[in-house]
Design an enzyme around this catalytic site. Structure first.
Site, PDB file in Angstrom:
ATOM      1  N   ASP A   1      51.685  39.869  32.546  1.00  0.00           N
ATOM      2  CA  ASP A   1      50.557  40.569  31.919  1.00  0.00           C
ATOM      3  C   ASP A   1      50.966  42.026  31.724  1.00  0.00           C
ATOM      4  OD1 ASP A   1      48.226  41.847  31.257  1.00  0.00           O
ATOM      5  OD2 ASP A   1      46.972  40.690  32.652  1.00  0.00           O
ATOM      6  N   HIS A   2      51.176  42.407  30.470  1.00  0.00           N
ATOM      7  CA  HIS A   2      51.736  43.722  30.204  1.00  0.00           C
ATOM      8  C   HIS A   2      50.743  44.857  30.458  1.00  0.00           C
ATOM      9  CE1 HIS A   2      55.113  45.972  29.156  1.00  0.00           C
ATOM     10  NE2 HIS A   2      55.196  45.792  27.851  1.00  0.00           N
ATOM     11  N   ARG A   3      49.485  44.486  30.721  1.00  0.00           N
ATOM     12  CA  ARG A   3      48.533  45.526  31.086  1.00  0.00           C
ATOM     13  C   ARG A   3      48.857  46.062  32.473  1.00  0.00           C
ATOM     14  NH1 ARG A   3      43.160  42.064  30.268  1.00  0.00           N
ATOM     15  NH2 ARG A   3      44.446  40.763  31.582  1.00  0.00           N
TER      16      ARG A   3
ATOM     17  N   ILE B   1      51.910  44.972  34.350  1.00  0.00           N
ATOM     18  CA  ILE B   1      53.331  45.018  34.687  1.00  0.00           C
ATOM     19  C   ILE B   1      54.110  45.590  33.515  1.00  0.00           C
ATOM     20  CG2 ILE B   1      55.318  43.618  35.346  1.00  0.00           C
ATOM     21  CD1 ILE B   1      53.300  41.605  36.515  1.00  0.00           C
TER      22      ILE B   1
END
Lengths: 486, 386
Positions: free
Chosen positions: A455-457, A459
């Protein structure tokens, strides 16, 4: 009796197991009258308003809007005597939990023989590892309430109660007989299949007597026949694209229409929810796991480990757990509602499993605290339970990080979609013998590919990369990593 | 029409025109009405009632209490105290009108929604709640109250009623002013059942003293009436050879008048009648149903304007037959009855599982006794009793 009463979510419609809180019509502190509408709840059947069971003041609302609540869980506490002054702290409410009363019609009380599973019960396993469901509902695993059996003076159960007369079968014999039928144990008995299924079997050249039926009472279904006809192709359901690989029954228009329901529907909803809320990034790493494979072989020869199922997946799980310890942020969840990132100390390690009824992702609770041996046993138990279709909702809820073992299907890697509420998922590809540069020379080595979606939010690329690298480091030389990190 | 007789073309044309005919929705005015939705009294050439103010207030009281008790039962289900409940909301006039038209000696065969008729028969309104709470099978004596047990199987009770009616006719209880009659309740959905059509045939050819009282509440669970019939339901009776009449099901006076006439015909040996009480189920089919999934709000609103209680209240106010004191006292009384009903439901004891053997045979049987013993032993294997 406490003046504060808790109201448990009732079964609002004949055999429902849960409901979603749509809207609270009252707030904590509100004065309410008897039968005043307090909450809208949506079940599989209907959206309904629940009227207050008692007059008084709303002391506590336990579950917020949008939450799905199991039947029997308290949703609101009502102070039935608000004029008596402030509530003493920790006034434990009288839980108005439905005793196993006749009113709770859903709680079908079936008491099976000791140790037996409960086939055919709602939510219980049906023959063939499927879940018995109410008509019109998707399969839903649920724990059936079972009353404890009293141990006789000699520890006997009813099975050993001597017959009064030699005469007719006891109730228990009947139960046992029914169970035998349900469990399809009577293999020597007649083959149960409907005429159209028999015709299909004839057309496809399938011998019915060799099949284990998954239908009611162990009967053989169209799906069983079709699955048998296409045997050779992988029967298991891939964790990514989980379409059942049975031979499609094409109509005259050469199209097959499959109703979207049950596990398929749930999976689809979860995937859509996850794919379009969490921005996914997937990174890949190819690793030489020759040392790890050898380490496993040595482990198998250790006397204490005899009989324990050991697979490369075990090392991957260990690698993930150790890497989480070094990068705790990976084991977290994005909570938009509260505006927080929830980082978890515990790791509930999900293992995606292909089962006859589709993809399920049970998890091993607090896997980080388990020894290697305990982890191995937990994984074996989890996979066995899942394949038998006995995974409970508790087993599936609360996962924090997941591994999907796509390698068992012979593929190298993929871009897995995050289970809702998790920040990372690792795809473990097939371990193949490949040409690899080892100590300056091209050698045949055991190589695998890892795919990590996160989850790029939460990590960033750096954290995700370090985490994946550490998983790879462990798998390429587990002994060194253990010495270095633990 | 025989095959290939060259008349295929016109036949097709006829069929389609007949279909268009049937598709036209019959106007609501095609029924017997004595009290309009706004509470005006209207005349009908064939039907009339002659109630005193006291009797009118009595009917109004029935309607209000029946609705209040029904609402309480629905709330109890939502609170987890009943397994399921089939609400009669909107159908009070059809049930009270027909129920009050019954004489003491008349026998009624209900569905599972006839709480209003049950009330008119003088049965304790707690009775059906035991059934839906799952603690007993209903509990009233069908013979004593001349009101059969609730029948869940759709339409089956019309056959029971017809058989009963054939029986009393054979017993010579029909053919005089104090003769007996039978009424069978069912819904619009049941008219598509084989049972109901068979009952019509038998009742017709045996000229049985039975009134078929169909509460057409427009929906068979989610199936609308146009999926049930292409002709008005009451017209079906003609095909079976007995009269059919449609009545405004939200008009308690008309329901009373039409039912009384049909029952009197039956008790005098004039055979069966089909009554179609044209009404609307304002609530869900049962508490397990969500009507918003298959009907639109404007339709419900249109029927709200035809509410059976509102129109009688308007009439009582207009004719000064009742004042605010009466309405206020009635409201209190209904609330008290509902409160008492709630308390009694909550205090219903759970049945002893062994009781299920008690009423299988009136005089017991060795086989049942043995089953009871076995089951008792089985129950004893549970910790903490059963």
């Amino acid at each position: 009796m406490s003046r504060v009463k808790e109201f448990p979510l009732p079964d609002l419609g004949e055999g429902l197991t849960e409901g979603e809180i749509l809207k609270w019509l009252v707030a904590e502190g509100d004065m309410i009258t008897l039968n005043q509408p307090i909450v809208e709840v949506e079940t599989a059947k209907a959206a309904v308003e629940i009227p207050a069971k008692w007059a008084g003041r709303v002391a506590k609302i336990f579950h917020g809007e949008g939450e799905t609540v199991e039947v029997g869980t308290p949703i609101i506490a009502i102070d039935t005597d608000p004029s008596a002054g402030a509530l003493p702290p920790d006034d434990l409410a009288d839980r108005d939990l439905p005793a196993p009363s006749a009113a709770s019609l859903a709680a079908v009380e079936v008491a099976p023989a000791e140790g037996a599973i409960e086939p055919g019960m709602i939510g219980g396993p049906a023959p063939g590892g499927r879940t018995a469901i109410l008509v019109g509902y998707g399969p839903k695993t649920t724990t059936a309430t079972r009353r404890p059996r009293r141990q006789g003076p000699t520890g006997q159960d009813l099975r050993q109660v001597p017959d009064v007369g030699a005469q007719p079968a006891t109730a228990d014999d009947d139960v046992a007989e029914v169970m035998t039928i349900l469990a399809g144990v009577g293999a020597a008995g007649p083959v149960l299949a409907k005429p159209p299924v028999r015709k299909l079997a004839r057309d496809l050249g399938v011998d019915l007597s060799g099949l284990a039926g998954t239908g009611p009472a162990g009967s053989i279904t169209r799906d069983d026949v079709q699955a048998a006809a296409t045997e050779g192709a992988p029967a298991a359901v891939p964790a990514f694209a989980t379409a059942p690989s049975t031979a499609p029954a094409f109509g005259p228009d050469r199209e097959q229409r499959i109703a979207i329901k049950g596990v398929r529907k749930l999976t689809a909803e979860n995937m859509v929810a996850s794919a379009f809320t969490a921005p996914h990034v997937t990174e890949f790493l190819t690793v030489d796991v020759t040392r790890a494979v050898r380490a496993l072989e040595r482990l198998r020869e250790v006397p204490e480990w005899r009989g324990v199922r050991i697979s490369p997946l075990l090392l991957v799980a260990k690698a993930v757990l150790l890497a989480v310890r070094r990068h705790p942020m990976v084991n977290s969840a994005w909570s938009g509602q509260t505006g927080e990132i929830v980082v978890k100390e515990y790791v509930n390690l999900g293992i995606a499993a292909a089962t006859p009824r589709g993809l399920v992702v049970p998890n091993i609770k607090d896997a980080g605290r388990l020894s290697m041996r305990e982890l191995a046993e937990a994984m074996t138990a989890l996979v066995t339970t899942a394949k038998d279709g006995r995974t409970t909702p508790a087993d599936m809820s609360g996962g924090t990080l997941t591994i999907t073992n796509v390698g068992v299907f012979g593929v190298d890697t993929g871009t897995p979609i995050l289970p809702p509420g998790e920040a990372a998922i690792l795809a473990f590809g097939a371990v193949r013998e490949m040409p690899w540069v080892h100590k300056g020379r091209v050698r045949p080595r055991q190589v695998t590919t890892l795919g990590l979606s996160f989850d790029h939010r939460i990590i960033d690329g750096e954290l995700g990369s370090k985490f994946l690298r550490d998983v790879g480091v462990f798998l390429s030389d587990p002994e060194a990593a253990l010495l270095a990190w633990t | 029409m025989s095959k290939g007789d060259g008349a295929r073309q016109p036949a097709t044309a006829n069929r389609s025109s007949a279909r268009d005919e049937g598709r036209r929705k019959p106007p609501d005015t095609e029924f017997v009405q004595l009290l309009t939705p706004d509470g005006s009294r209207v005349e009908h050439p064939d039907y009339d009632v002659d109630f005193t103010d006291d009797e009118l207030r009595g009917l109004y009281r029935d309607l209000v209490i029946v609705r209040k008790l029904d609402a309480e039962a629905t709330a109890l289900q939502r609170q987890g105290e009943l397994g399921i409940w089939a609400s009669l909301l909107g159908q009070e006039a059809a049930q009270v009108g027909s129920g009050r038209a019954l004489r003491k000696q008349d026998m009624a065969f209900p569905t599972y929604r006839e709480h209003g008729v049950l009330y008119c028969r003088g049965i304790d309104p707690i009775m059906p709640l035991g059934l839906f709470r799952g603690v007993d099978q209903g509990g009233w004596d069908p013979n004593q109250h001349k009101f059969n047990m609730y029948t869940i199987v759709i339409g089956a009770q019309t056959l029971h009623a017809t058989g009963y009616a054939m029986g009393i006719a054979m017993d010579g209880k029909v053919g005089s002013d104090d003769g007996e009659a039978v009424i069978a309740y069912f819904g619009d959905g049941a008219t598509s059942q084989g049972d109901v059509n068979e009952a019509f045939v038998w009742a017709s050819v045996f000229n049985s003293p039975v009134v078929f009282f169909c509460q057409n509440n427009q929906y068979a669970i989610s199936e609308p009436l146009e999926r049930q019939t292409r002709v008005p339901l009451y017209q079906r009776a003609a095909g079976f050879g007995f009269p059919g009449v449609r009545v405004d099901g939200n008009d308690v006076l008309a329901c009373y008048a039409v039912t009384r006439k049909a029952l009197d015909d039956a008790r005098h040996g004039q055979g069966p009648t089909l009554i179609e009480a044209y009404t609307y189920r304002m609530g869900a089919h049962t508490t397990s149903d969500d009507p918003t999934r298959y009907r639109i709000a404007s339709e419900v609103e249109a029927w709200q304007a035809k509410d059976p209680i509102k129109r009688l209240r308007s009439y009582l106010e207009r004719t000064h037959a009742a004042d605010d004191t009466f309405f206020g006292a009635l409201e209190d009384e209904a609330a008290r009855e509902a409160g008492a009903l709630r308390e009694r439901v909550l205090s219903m004891p759970n049945p002893d599982p062994l009781e299920m053997f008690d009423h299988v045979y009136p005089t017991g049987s060795p086989e049942i006794d043995e089953q009871r013993e076995t089951f008792a032993r089985y129950l004893e294997t549970f910790a903490g009793g059963h």
